[in-house]
Motif scaffolding. Structure first.
Motif, PDB file in Angstrom:
ATOM      1  N   SER A   1       0.826  -1.206   0.000  1.00  0.00           N
ATOM      2  CA  SER A   1       0.000   0.000   0.000  1.00  0.00           C
ATOM      3  C   SER A   1       0.857   1.252   0.000  1.00  0.00           C
ATOM      4  O   SER A   1       1.944   1.287   0.590  1.00  0.00           O
ATOM      5  N   MET A   2       0.340   2.306  -0.643  1.00  0.00           N
ATOM      6  CA  MET A   2       1.052   3.580  -0.629  1.00  0.00           C
ATOM      7  C   MET A   2       1.024   4.220   0.756  1.00  0.00           C
ATOM      8  O   MET A   2       1.760   5.179   1.020  1.00  0.00           O
ATOM      9  N   ASP A   3       0.197   3.711   1.654  1.00  0.00           N
ATOM     10  CA  ASP A   3       0.213   4.201   3.025  1.00  0.00           C
ATOM     11  C   ASP A   3       1.536   3.890   3.709  1.00  0.00           C
ATOM     12  O   ASP A   3       1.874   4.504   4.727  1.00  0.00           O
ATOM     13  N   THR A   4       2.283   2.905   3.171  1.00  0.00           N
ATOM     14  CA  THR A   4       3.570   2.537   3.765  1.00  0.00           C
ATOM     15  C   THR A   4       4.746   3.012   2.907  1.00  0.00           C
ATOM     16  O   THR A   4       5.876   2.568   3.097  1.00  0.00           O
TER      17      THR A   4
ATOM     18  N   TYR B   1      -1.656  -2.260 -10.038  1.00  0.00           N
ATOM     19  CA  TYR B   1      -2.592  -1.430  -9.281  1.00  0.00           C
ATOM     20  C   TYR B   1      -3.805  -2.262  -8.893  1.00  0.00           C
ATOM     21  O   TYR B   1      -4.479  -2.818  -9.759  1.00  0.00           O
ATOM     22  N   TRP B   2      -4.060  -2.357  -7.580  1.00  0.00           N
ATOM     23  CA  TRP B   2      -5.182  -3.142  -7.072  1.00  0.00           C
ATOM     24  C   TRP B   2      -6.056  -2.238  -6.205  1.00  0.00           C
ATOM     25  O   TRP B   2      -5.792  -2.089  -5.007  1.00  0.00           O
ATOM     26  N   PRO B   3      -7.074  -1.621  -6.775  1.00  0.00           N
ATOM     27  CA  PRO B   3      -7.893  -0.676  -6.003  1.00  0.00           C
ATOM     28  C   PRO B   3      -8.497  -1.279  -4.739  1.00  0.00           C
ATOM     29  O   PRO B   3      -8.584  -0.604  -3.708  1.00  0.00           O
ATOM     30  N   GLU B   4      -8.893  -2.547  -4.817  1.00  0.00           N
ATOM     31  CA  GLU B   4      -9.557  -3.172  -3.671  1.00  0.00           C
ATOM     32  C   GLU B   4      -8.574  -3.884  -2.750  1.00  0.00           C
ATOM     33  O   GLU B   4      -8.937  -4.274  -1.646  1.00  0.00           O
ATOM     34  N   GLU B   5      -7.340  -4.124  -3.216  1.00  0.00           N
ATOM     35  CA  GLU B   5      -6.341  -4.820  -2.410  1.00  0.00           C
ATOM     36  C   GLU B   5      -5.015  -4.078  -2.516  1.00  0.00           C
ATOM     37  O   GLU B   5      -4.093  -4.498  -3.205  1.00  0.00           O
ATOM     38  N   ALA B   6      -4.940  -2.965  -1.792  1.00  0.00           N
ATOM     39  CA  ALA B   6      -3.781  -2.077  -1.898  1.00  0.00           C
ATOM     40  C   ALA B   6      -2.478  -2.769  -1.525  1.00  0.00           C
ATOM     41  O   ALA B   6      -1.411  -2.414  -2.047  1.00  0.00           O
ATOM     42  N   ASP B   7      -2.526  -3.762  -0.650  1.00  0.00           N
ATOM     43  CA  ASP B   7      -1.307  -4.432  -0.211  1.00  0.00           C
ATOM     44  C   ASP B   7      -0.621  -5.203  -1.342  1.00  0.00           C
ATOM     45  O   ASP B   7       0.547  -5.578  -1.222  1.00  0.00           O
ATOM     46  N   LYS B   8      -1.336  -5.447  -2.434  1.00  0.00           N
ATOM     47  CA  LYS B   8      -0.754  -6.166  -3.568  1.00  0.00           C
ATOM     48  C   LYS B   8      -0.104  -5.215  -4.578  1.00  0.00           C
ATOM     49  O   LYS B   8       0.458  -5.660  -5.578  1.00  0.00           O
ATOM     50  N   GLY B   9      -0.185  -3.926  -4.336  1.00  0.00           N
ATOM     51  CA  GLY B   9       0.312  -2.945  -5.285  1.00  0.00           C
ATOM     52  C   GLY B   9       1.829  -2.990  -5.464  1.00  0.00           C
ATOM     53  O   GLY B   9       2.572  -3.332  -4.541  1.00  0.00           O
ATOM     54  N   VAL B  10       2.272  -2.669  -6.662  1.00  0.00           N
ATOM     55  CA  VAL B  10       3.701  -2.537  -6.974  1.00  0.00           C
ATOM     56  C   VAL B  10       3.882  -1.180  -7.647  1.00  0.00           C
ATOM     57  O   VAL B  10       3.285  -0.925  -8.700  1.00  0.00           O
ATOM     58  N   THR B  11       4.682  -0.322  -7.047  1.00  0.00           N
ATOM     59  CA  THR B  11       4.810   1.066  -7.510  1.00  0.00           C
ATOM     60  C   THR B  11       6.274   1.443  -7.644  1.00  0.00           C
ATOM     61  O   THR B  11       7.080   1.174  -6.742  1.00  0.00           O
ATOM     62  N   GLU B  12       6.611   2.080  -8.757  1.00  0.00           N
ATOM     63  CA  GLU B  12       7.947   2.646  -8.887  1.00  0.00           C
ATOM     64  C   GLU B  12       7.902   4.097  -8.416  1.00  0.00           C
ATOM     65  O   GLU B  12       7.176   4.909  -8.981  1.00  0.00           O
ATOM     66  N   LEU B  13       8.668   4.383  -7.398  1.00  0.00           N
ATOM     67  CA  LEU B  13       8.786   5.754  -6.908  1.00  0.00           C
ATOM     68  C   LEU B  13       9.922   6.434  -7.653  1.00  0.00           C
ATOM     69  O   LEU B  13      11.047   5.915  -7.687  1.00  0.00           O
ATOM     70  N   GLN B  14       9.631   7.579  -8.247  1.00  0.00           N
ATOM     71  CA  GLN B  14      10.619   8.329  -9.028  1.00  0.00           C
ATOM     72  C   GLN B  14      10.794   9.702  -8.392  1.00  0.00           C
ATOM     73  O   GLN B  14       9.936  10.574  -8.532  1.00  0.00           O
ATOM     74  N   LEU B  15      11.903   9.877  -7.679  1.00  0.00           N
ATOM     75  CA  LEU B  15      12.129  11.132  -6.970  1.00  0.00           C
ATOM     76  C   LEU B  15      13.110  12.005  -7.769  1.00  0.00           C
ATOM     77  O   LEU B  15      14.268  11.654  -7.934  1.00  0.00           O
ATOM     78  N   PRO B  16      12.637  13.147  -8.315  1.00  0.00           N
ATOM     79  CA  PRO B  16      13.524  14.018  -9.112  1.00  0.00           C
ATOM     80  C   PRO B  16      14.695  14.517  -8.257  1.00  0.00           C
ATOM     81  O   PRO B  16      14.526  14.887  -7.093  1.00  0.00           O
ATOM     82  N   VAL B  17      15.896  14.520  -8.859  1.00  0.00           N
ATOM     83  CA  VAL B  17      17.089  14.962  -8.140  1.00  0.00           C
ATOM     84  C   VAL B  17      17.960  15.837  -9.038  1.00  0.00           C
ATOM     85  O   VAL B  17      17.805  15.842 -10.264  1.00  0.00           O
ATOM     86  N   ARG B  18      18.876  16.548  -8.408  1.00  0.00           N
ATOM     87  CA  ARG B  18      19.879  17.333  -9.126  1.00  0.00           C
ATOM     88  C   ARG B  18      21.163  17.254  -8.327  1.00  0.00           C
ATOM     89  O   ARG B  18      21.161  16.930  -7.131  1.00  0.00           O
TER      90      ARG B  18
END
Length: 273
Positions: free
Chosen positions: A221-224, A254-271
């Motif tokens: 989940s994105m909560d974590t 993306y699993w709207p009903e089962e957020a714990d199954k989600g897989v997300t790439e976080l892309q943090l812009p840097v310089r």
């Protein structure tokens, strides 16, 4: 007749509260000794006391409680008062639930501090991407504020795309900007589109610019997501980079009903520092 002490004990309230209810005319005693001023109540008055406590526990003011019990509020007004209180309690419950989720996420993050992680961090060039998007404003970048604003945007986005006869051509993603007044965060929910499409019905089509980003794959989940952001923060500090805006979120699964199954790439812009 019951003494004020006995009546308070039977009604599970304080003598001081009964005196206050008497002073505002909400629950006067059945009799008052003219010489001592001592108050006496009847057993039948426990029914009114119970109603006072029940209505007060709903969040109604004592003025409202008195009006209801004295039949000066009609049924329409009473229904409106109770519906308003129901809405207030529902909103409070939702806020408390979100706050609890945020606290639990912070606790998990604290518990993992100092531990080694197997999470990979990759520095890469993210190419420009054309997306169809809907936007809204959240109160802050906290998960408790972002989630309730961002989540409903996706079904509405896909509904509008379908109504326009358009099929998305890529994964869903989210990105963020500081609100113009500096008091909140603009939340964008998007999905990739192909070609030189400029509009899809009443949905905005924009091109996100290329960025240099440190990235990691977040599972669950994105909560974590804070714990994955902490991994990125450590990498940035160790390699002498600086953040350059809010992270993008690319939803690989993306699993709207089962957020714990989600897989997300976080892309943090840097310089470079």
């Amino acid at each position: 007749m019951l003494t004020i002490g006995d009546f308070a004990s039977l009604g599970r309230v304080s003598v001081r509260m009964l005196r206050h209810y008497d002073s505002i005319g909400l629950l006067p005693p059945a009799a008052v000794d003219p010489h001592s001023g001592y108050r006496y109540y009847t057993a039948a008055q426990l029914g009114r006391l119970n109603r006072v406590i029940a209505l007060k526990d709903l969040g109604l003011t004592l003025v409202q409680v008195r009006a209801i019990l004295d039949d000066t509020v009609d049924l329409v007004e009473l229904r409106g008062m109770l519906r308003l209180r129901r809405a207030q309690l529902a909103a409070q419950l939702a806020a408390d639930t979100a706050r609890l989720s945020s606290v639990e996420a912070r606790l998990r993050m604290i518990e993992t501090e100092g531990r080694m992680t197997s999470q990979d961090v990759v520095l890469k060039q993210v190419p420009p991407i054309r997306v169809a998007a809907l936007s809204a404003v959240a109160g802050s970048y906290e998960p408790a504020d972002i989630g309730p604003v961002l989540t409903p945007l996706y079904p509405e986005l896909f509904r509008r795309l379908e109504a326009a006869g358009f099929t998305p051509g890529g994964p869903a993603l989210a990105w963020y900007d500081q609100a113009a007044d500096g008091d909140g965060v603009v939340v964008h929910a998007g999905v990739g589109v192909e070609g030189s499409l400029d509009a899809v019905g009443d949905v905005a089509v924009v091109e996100l610019p290329a960025i240099t980003a440190v990235t990691t794959i977040h599972h669950g989940s994105m909560d974590t997501a804070d714990r994955s952001m902490q991994v990125l923060a450590r990498w940035i500090e160790e390699h002498d980079w600086r953040t350059d805006g809010y992270a993008r979120e690319l939803y690989l699964e993306y699993w709207p009903e089962e957020a714990d199954k989600g897989v997300t790439e976080l892309q943090l812009p840097v310089r470079r520092a």
